[in-house]
Design a protein around this motif. Structure first.
Motif, short mmCIF file in Angstrom:
data_model
loop_
_atom_site.label_atom_id
_atom_site.label_comp_id
_atom_site.label_asym_id
_atom_site.label_seq_id
_atom_site.Cartn_x
_atom_site.Cartn_y
_atom_site.Cartn_z
N HIS A 7 0.87 -1.17 0.00
CA HIS A 7 0.00 0.00 0.00
C HIS A 7 0.90 1.22 0.00
CE1 HIS A 7 -3.34 2.68 0.60
NE2 HIS A 7 -4.17 1.66 0.57
N LEU A 12 -1.52 1.38 7.38
CA LEU A 12 -2.62 0.48 7.02
C LEU A 12 -2.26 -0.98 7.32
CD1 LEU A 12 -4.02 2.23 3.88
CD2 LEU A 12 -5.27 1.68 5.95
N ILE A 118 -3.68 -5.91 -0.67
CA ILE A 118 -3.77 -4.47 -0.48
C ILE A 118 -4.75 -4.21 0.67
CG2 ILE A 118 -4.35 -2.25 -1.53
CD1 ILE A 118 -3.84 -3.66 -4.30
N ALA A 120 -7.13 -2.21 3.01
CA ALA A 120 -7.89 -0.99 2.71
C ALA A 120 -8.93 -0.73 3.78
CB ALA A 120 -8.57 -1.12 1.35
N SER A 126 -7.26 7.64 2.91
CA SER A 126 -6.65 6.47 2.27
C SER A 126 -7.06 6.30 0.81
CB SER A 126 -7.06 5.19 3.01
OG SER A 126 -6.70 5.24 4.36
N THR A 130 -5.12 4.14 -2.04
CA THR A 130 -5.65 2.80 -2.32
C THR A 130 -5.87 2.63 -3.82
OG1 THR A 130 -6.72 2.67 -0.15
CG2 THR A 130 -7.54 1.18 -1.86
N THR A 133 -2.52 2.27 -5.56
CA THR A 133 -1.92 0.96 -5.31
C THR A 133 -2.60 -0.12 -6.15
OG1 THR A 133 -1.44 1.65 -3.03
CG2 THR A 133 -1.29 -0.70 -3.51
N VAL A 143 -7.96 -6.98 -2.38
CA VAL A 143 -8.10 -5.88 -1.43
C VAL A 143 -8.69 -6.48 -0.16
CG1 VAL A 143 -9.28 -3.71 -0.95
CG2 VAL A 143 -8.31 -4.13 -3.22
N VAL A 156 -13.31 2.62 -4.80
CA VAL A 156 -12.39 1.50 -4.59
C VAL A 156 -12.97 0.24 -5.22
CG1 VAL A 156 -11.33 -0.02 -2.86
CG2 VAL A 156 -11.31 2.46 -2.52
#
Length: 199
Positions: A7, A12, A118, A120, A126, A130, A133, A143, A156
């Motif tokens: 990330h 995180l 990842i 999240a 963020s 996010t 990434t 994720v 996202v």
């Protein structure tokens, strides 16, 4: 499996996820090693401070990434990680902890990984990181919602769909304190490890 936890934003729980997943995969019978590709040796330090009670048999391999000029090349990093993975045998899992704010580290670890995780949350601070990434992942990626995030932001979710990734069913707890009882939090990580292994 070679799993990297990436990330571009700090805070995180990349290191937490790396160590707890290592413990979970060990508990499931895998041979596990961690590559500490953080700029400050986060995994290495965490295991020292916790007296290795979290994962007493865990091999940690620091690969220095202290600054952009002294990083290993992508090829050299890939060869080191693949050698560690090979030494673990057919049942081997390598987890790579990474630094935030470094696209070069993200690229370097992404290129050797079979799976990218990842973490999240739903915090507005963020969101942009996010998305960036996810766009940089270019490999099968997952994720992983943290902190019992009820629902990831729509942007996202849309980006995950657009880039061919998936959101894990398992949410993981977020914690900082090395003295927290990791056994209480381990069942969530065991479920996440099973979900990744089955993918």
């Amino acid at each position: 499996m070679i799993i990297t936890v990436n990330h571009l934003k700090g805070g995180l729980c990349r290191t937490t996820m790396t160590i707890m997943l290592a413990k979970a995969f060990q508990r499931l019978g895998y041979n596990v090693a961690v590559v500490d590709a953080t700029s400050l040796g986060d995994c290495t330090d965490w295991l020292i401070v916790s007296n290795s009670s979290i994962a007493p048999r865990l091999e940690v391999h620091p690969i220095p990434v202290n600054d952009e000029e002294n990083m290993p090349s992508v090829d050299a990093f890939t060869k080191q990680v693949e050698a560690i993975h090979s030494d673990l045998g057919d049942n081997g899992v390598v987890l790579i902890d990474t630094s935030s704010h470094s696209e070069r580290v993200l690229t370097m670890t992404r290129d050797v990984a079979t799976h990218i995780l990842i973490p999240a949350d739903d915090a507005p601070a963020s969101l942009e990181h996010t998305i960036d990434t996810i766009k940089a992942a270019q490999r099968p990626f997952f994720v992983v919602p943290i902190n019992d995030t009820a629902q990831l932001p729509n942007l996202v979710s849309q980006t995950v769909d657009s880039y061919g990734g998936s959101v894990t069913k398992t949410h993981i707890p977020y914690f900082w304190d090395l003295h927290d009882d990791t056994e209480i939090k381990l069942p969530d990580y065991l479920e996440l490890a099973k979900e990744i292994a089955a993918a």
